[in-house]
Design an enzyme around this catalytic site. Structure first.
Site, PDB file in Angstrom:
ATOM      1  N   SER A 170       0.819  -1.219   0.000  1.00  0.00           N
ATOM      2  CA  SER A 170       0.000   0.000   0.000  1.00  0.00           C
ATOM      3  C   SER A 170       0.850   1.265   0.000  1.00  0.00           C
ATOM      4  O   SER A 170       0.319   2.359  -0.175  1.00  0.00           O
ATOM      5  CB  SER A 170      -0.940   0.007   1.211  1.00  0.00           C
ATOM      6  N   GLY A 171       2.175   1.132   0.185  1.00  0.00           N
ATOM      7  CA  GLY A 171       3.054   2.294   0.174  1.00  0.00           C
ATOM      8  C   GLY A 171       3.462   2.677  -1.239  1.00  0.00           C
ATOM      9  O   GLY A 171       3.091   2.019  -2.222  1.00  0.00           O
ATOM     10  N   TYR A 172       4.249   3.749  -1.332  1.00  0.00           N
ATOM     11  CA  TYR A 172       4.649   4.232  -2.651  1.00  0.00           C
ATOM     12  C   TYR A 172       5.599   3.261  -3.352  1.00  0.00           C
ATOM     13  O   TYR A 172       5.495   3.051  -4.560  1.00  0.00           O
ATOM     14  CB  TYR A 172       5.310   5.605  -2.532  1.00  0.00           C
ATOM     15  N   ALA A 173       6.542   2.667  -2.608  1.00  0.00           N
ATOM     16  CA  ALA A 173       7.499   1.754  -3.227  1.00  0.00           C
ATOM     17  C   ALA A 173       6.797   0.500  -3.741  1.00  0.00           C
ATOM     18  O   ALA A 173       7.005   0.078  -4.888  1.00  0.00           O
ATOM     19  CB  ALA A 173       8.595   1.381  -2.228  1.00  0.00           C
TER      20      ALA A 173
ATOM     21  N   CYS B 238      17.578   5.444  -2.578  1.00  0.00           N
ATOM     22  CA  CYS B 238      17.414   6.372  -3.705  1.00  0.00           C
ATOM     23  C   CYS B 238      18.484   7.467  -3.726  1.00  0.00           C
ATOM     24  O   CYS B 238      19.107   7.721  -4.761  1.00  0.00           O
ATOM     25  CB  CYS B 238      16.011   6.964  -3.703  1.00  0.00           C
TER      26      CYS B 238
ATOM     27  N   ASN C 290      13.089   8.986  -7.803  1.00  0.00           N
ATOM     28  CA  ASN C 290      13.433   8.223  -6.599  1.00  0.00           C
ATOM     29  C   ASN C 290      12.621   6.943  -6.459  1.00  0.00           C
ATOM     30  O   ASN C 290      13.064   5.975  -5.847  1.00  0.00           O
ATOM     31  CB  ASN C 290      13.250   9.075  -5.343  1.00  0.00           C
TER      32      ASN C 290
END
EC number: 1.2.1.103
Length: 349
Positions: free
Chosen positions: A15-18, A152, A316
């Site tokens: 559910s996170g950005y990564a 990143c 990133n």
């Protein structure tokens, strides 16, 4: 292509950005079939509720981590420390493990302790992991089953400096690197510093010294040059622009810098050397890299002082996280290295 030609993928902490970015790239990859995405907070919800850019691209629902089934590839997109504490659990579920966090990047348990302020939960496993920077570790990645994806900011620093340090083009003096970092690098969880009235329009120094990516950059770069990192948050959502200040020996010129980059990166599919004499895009700019796996590198020299300013730009979340994870997987599993990563970016953005 039949399903037998694909590898099943489970994304843990998706559910996170990564995790969401890895899913976005994997859905467009001909050899990857994402079958599971876990999230404790969003269990039962459609993945596209959290990642609305994926509407119509996947019908997956989030499941709890306890419901994780076996898969060919397990991708860990968990907060720092979680993967290392549970690594035996994940190793029992899949043959290939890709960790997007910092848990397995550092090889020395004492360096890990000094960097993160605690003992590593699984120090005996550190030697099993390959640092997921394809430009430095392509041969190590072939056939790898444990990939620790690079940080990143560290990626932008390492790629800018590596050829010059490898070929001895820089003097053994302090190198000072400053990163202008987009807000997505802080992750999806809200905080006081990410609150819109505090973040919008702000250029805030948030790590003048002691950035944790310093340790992995020092680990990966040749020689023993003093390296110092400073990070500045910017109003951009994506992207890192790093400038590194260094010095070259007497008698050297920008031609030597250019030659070093050409020699080391000539065959690299995702490194672009930006050295243009005219126009407004003479230097790397992360705006042009949103959604791409490229690292653009440029430089400018002060011939009077021998100072060279090195510049690198990445997205990133892609070249800094999920993109080089896919690139590393392509190498590990003997697929064409650029598979699933061909997007060239947008202009204007």
């Amino acid at each position: 292509m039949s399903m037998h030609d694909q590898k099943t993928v489970a994304i843990v902490g998706g559910s996170g950005y990564a995790g969401g970015e890895f899913l976005r790239l994997a859905l467009n990859h001909p050899h990857l079939n994402v079958t599971q995405v876990t999230s404790e907070r969003n269990a039962g919800a459609m993945v596209s509720m959290v990642h609305p850019n994926l509407r119509g691209r996947t019908n997956l629902k989030f499941r709890r981590g306890a419901e994780l089934d076996e898969a060919d590839i397990i991708v860990l997109a968990l907060p720092h420390g979680h993967a290392a504490h549970r690594i035996a659990e994940f190793e029992a579920k899949g043959k290939v493990i890709v960790d997007l966090s910092a848990d397995f990047r550092l090889k020395d348990p004492e360096v890990y302790r000094a960097t993160y302020g605690e003992a590593h939960p699984a120090p005996d496993t550190l030697g099993d992991w390959v640092y997921g920077n394809p430009e430095l570790h392509r041969e190590d990645l072939r056939g790898a089953t444990r990939i620790a994806c690079a940080g990143c900011f560290a990626t932008s620093v390492i790629l800018a400096l590596y050829p010059l340090l490898k070929l001895g083009v820089l003097l053994p003096k302090d190198i000072i690197a400053t990163g202008l970092v987009g807000s997505s690098a802080a992750g999806a969880s809200a905080s006081d510093s990410s609150h819109h009235p505090e973040r919008a329009g702000s250029l805030r120094v948030y790590k003048p010294v002691g950035h944790r990516h310093t340790a992995e950059a020092r680990q990966e770069l040749p020689g023993h040059f003093p390296l110092h990192l400073t990070a500045i948050s910017t109003p951009r959502v994506r992207g890192i622009l790093t400038t590194a200040q260094a010095w070259i020996p007497d008698g050297y010129s920008d031609r030597d810098v250019w030659s070093a980059y050409r020699e080391v990166y000539a065959q690299e599919p995702f490194i672009r050397i930006v050295k243009v004499a005219r126009g407004i895009h003479r230097y790397p700019d992360p705006m042009l890299l949103d959604g791409t796996n490229y690292c653009d590198i440029g430089f400018e020299m002060d011939q009077d002082t021998g100072r060279v300013v090195l510049m690198s730009a990445i997205d990133n979340l892609v070249k800094g996280t999920a993109g080089h994870a896919i690139q590393s997987l392509n190498i590990a599993l003997d697929w064409p290295e650029t598979t699933g990563l061909e997007f060239a970016g947008l202009h204007p953005a």
